[in-house]
Design an enzyme around this catalytic site. Structure first.
Site, short mmCIF file in Angstrom:
data_model
loop_
_atom_site.label_atom_id
_atom_site.label_comp_id
_atom_site.label_asym_id
_atom_site.label_seq_id
_atom_site.Cartn_x
_atom_site.Cartn_y
_atom_site.Cartn_z
N GLU A 74 0.62 2.30 3.05
CA GLU A 74 0.26 3.51 3.79
C GLU A 74 0.12 4.74 2.89
O GLU A 74 -0.58 5.68 3.22
CB GLU A 74 1.30 3.81 4.87
CG GLU A 74 1.13 2.97 6.13
CD GLU A 74 1.88 1.65 6.03
OE1 GLU A 74 3.12 1.66 6.09
OE2 GLU A 74 1.21 0.62 5.89
N SER A 108 5.28 -1.64 -5.96
CA SER A 108 5.01 -0.44 -5.14
C SER A 108 6.27 0.43 -5.00
O SER A 108 6.71 0.72 -3.89
CB SER A 108 4.47 -0.84 -3.76
OG SER A 108 3.16 -1.31 -3.85
N PRO A 109 6.85 0.87 -6.10
CA PRO A 109 8.11 1.62 -6.04
C PRO A 109 7.98 3.03 -5.47
O PRO A 109 8.99 3.71 -5.28
CB PRO A 109 8.55 1.67 -7.50
CG PRO A 109 7.29 1.54 -8.29
CD PRO A 109 6.43 0.62 -7.49
N GLY A 114 5.96 1.95 3.91
CA GLY A 114 5.19 0.96 4.64
C GLY A 114 4.67 -0.09 3.67
O GLY A 114 5.30 -0.38 2.65
N PHE A 115 3.51 -0.68 3.99
CA PHE A 115 2.93 -1.68 3.10
C PHE A 115 2.09 -0.98 2.05
O PHE A 115 2.46 -0.89 0.88
CB PHE A 115 2.11 -2.69 3.90
CG PHE A 115 1.60 -3.85 3.09
CD1 PHE A 115 2.46 -4.56 2.26
CD2 PHE A 115 0.27 -4.22 3.14
CE1 PHE A 115 2.00 -5.63 1.49
CE2 PHE A 115 -0.20 -5.30 2.38
CZ PHE A 115 0.66 -5.99 1.56
N TYR A 160 -6.41 -9.36 -9.23
CA TYR A 160 -6.61 -7.93 -9.43
C TYR A 160 -8.01 -7.66 -9.96
O TYR A 160 -8.37 -8.09 -11.06
CB TYR A 160 -5.58 -7.36 -10.40
CG TYR A 160 -4.15 -7.38 -9.90
CD1 TYR A 160 -3.85 -7.59 -8.56
CD2 TYR A 160 -3.08 -7.19 -10.78
CE1 TYR A 160 -2.53 -7.60 -8.10
CE2 TYR A 160 -1.76 -7.20 -10.33
CZ TYR A 160 -1.50 -7.41 -8.99
OH TYR A 160 -0.20 -7.43 -8.54
#
Length: 305
Positions: free
Chosen positions: A223, A215-216, A220-221, A52
């Site tokens: 998007e 990513s809650p 998509g991944f 990160y």
């Protein structure tokens, strides 16, 4: 803030984990406010990864929280390793060197949890076991887990690794929920959701491995987010309706939908907006009804057979 037991460990953690992937987008005063807000909300579990910001996020976090031994005792730190430019790497050498770098950047002597970030096709599980043993013996890592792994990959590691794997960090949101919705369509010829993960949800529940949804809010991944997005009018209308009934924000309901699942998941937030972070933390106190949960799922397009 409610807590849960992380996997089979004795570690009690907040039900909300604070993701620090974007903390490098903040000024130092903003980063300090972000970290302090999390602590004020009882969300003292911070999720990192060595990639990160190229490591900068861990450094910024340590400065923002003004890391000292006293501060360290009050927080829970998790980081991930195993991703290198153009490859994944679970070699003993890379794991050990990565942890040393993580500890230096976070200004701490130990991690509470270390996750292997992305499955390495060339993994030698014996090397992973040696690395984990050395890290545990030296006191540099107290608990171990994985990220983005399906059951057979976890079983392969567990055959060699002595330490319990306490967590599996997986992409999961209302609109990225095939690990849940594939269970609607068992033995159905025209299944609306296909099982592509080897039943990882049930596997983790059966083996007491805590799922940490990342990513809650994404569809998509990467998007974008589904909240207030014109691509999801029916879903947003239903979320807004439920949010109004509970007198909370749509952000709170999106997290509460994950927390309502009996797998006792620990969602990882990604926001650096302090008000949105507060909204995420409020989900700890919201329990959706079965009717609300299924209504939101259906509005996302998850049709029941």
């Amino acid at each position: 803030m409610k807590t849960l037991k992380l996997g089979t460990s004795s570690l009690n953690v907040p039900v909300i984990a604070v993701g620090c992937m974007r903390i490098n987008s903040l000024s130092m005063p903003e980063a300090e406010r972000f970290v302090q807000t999390a602590l004020d909300e009882g969300a003292n579990f911070f999720d990192h990864a060595d990639i990160y910001g190229g490591g900068a996020c861990e450094e910024i976090f340590a400065d923002a929280i003004h890391m000292t031994s006293t501060v360290r005792e009050k927080i829970i730190l998790q980081s991930k390793c195993g991703i290198r430019p153009g490859m994944f790497d679970f070699s003993k050498e890379h794991i050990l060197s990565s942890v040393d770098g993580i500890l230096k950047r976070l200004k701490t002597d130990y991690l509470d949890v270390l996750l292997l970030h992305r499955p390495d096709a060339l993994v030698e599980p014996e090397e992973v076991a040696e690395a984990f043993d050395e890290l545990e013996r030296s006191g540099k890592v107290r608990h171990f887990g994985v990220s983005n792994q399906h059951p057979r990959q976890i079983d392969l590691l567990r055959r060699y690794v002595r330490q319990p794997l306490v967590a599996n960090q997986l992409q999961l949101s209302i609109t990225n929920a095939t690990m849940i919705t594939s269970g609607f369509n068992v033995n159905m010829e025209n299944a609306a959701a296909v099982n592509r993960d080897g039943g990882v949800l049930d596997y983790c529940r059966l083996n007491d491995i805590t799922i940490q949804p990342w990513s809650p809010f994404q569809f998509g991944f990467f998007e974008g987010v589904f909240l207030d997005n014109e691509k999801f009018p029916e879903l947003n209308a239903k979320i807004d309706e439920v949010a109004a009934n509970h007198e909370v924000s749509n952000t709170t309901i999106a997290i509460a939908w994950l927390l309502r699942h009996p797998a006792r998941m620990q969602p990882v937030t990604g926001t650096t907006n302090v008000e949105r972070l507060k909204d995420c933390c409020r989900a700890s106190e919201i329990v959706l009804t079965r009717e609300e949960w299924y209504a939101i799922s259906g509005a996302a397009g998850n049709v029941l057979p």
